[in-house]
Design a protein around this motif. Structure first.
Motif: not given
Length: 168
Positions: A62, A125, A130, A137
């Motif tokens: 990320y 989301a 995650t 997310r």
């Protein structure tokens, strides 16, 4: 008022573009430093301590995504994005001007569309999480509208005030 000092809208746009470039490079660099530190932490824990931290790989990914998306505006300002210009250079001047305006309109449209579609995707989301970090997310997905918004702003500023020595 500012025009009297030789600054005007062009000077303000150039100043804003330079500040946005510096801020983007700083933030992207910070994400990159965190990315490298997380990868090193992951290697040490896996091979030295014989244990692995599941979240480090996900967070490193990320951070890399955010570094790229935020740094893209600075790359645009420096002219580091790939471009195919040989066709544009061979066009007659009036046709090249029209092609340049079409290119600008298409880029603005693509940036705006990516902001909109990225926002839609990320907003849907928030309810899912995650695997490694357990964060929504939407947090990594927000990198697309954020990055595209920075690109759009930087592109508009460059159109108002091209970097010194470069033409539109």
């Amino acid at each position: 008022m500012l025009a009297g000092r030789g600054r005007g809208i062009v000077g303000m746009a150039r100043n804003a573009s330079e500040r946005l470039e510096r801020a983007s490079l700083f933030v992207a660099g910070a994400f990159l430093v965190v990315n490298v530190a997380l990868i090193l932490l992951s290697v040490v824990t896996r091979y030295v301590l014989r244990s692995s931290l599941m979240w480090t790989e996900e967070l490193a990914r990320y951070c890399l995504i955010y570094a790229v998306m935020i740094g893209a505006g600075a790359a645009l300002k420096k002219g580091d994005h790939m471009a195919i210009e040989f066709v544009e250079r061979r066009l007659p001047a009036p046709v090249a001007q029209v092609a340049a305006w079409v290119k600008r309109a298409v880029l603005i449209l693509v940036f705006a569309l990516m902001i909109y579609r990225g926002w839609l995707l990320a907003s849907k989301a928030w309810g899912t999480r995650t695997l490694g970090l357990g964060i929504p997310r939407a947090v990594p997905l927000m990198s697309v509208p954020i990055g595209m918004a920075l690109l759009l702003v930087q592109y508009v500023l460059i159109q108002i005030a091209p970097p010194e020595g470069k033409e539109r």
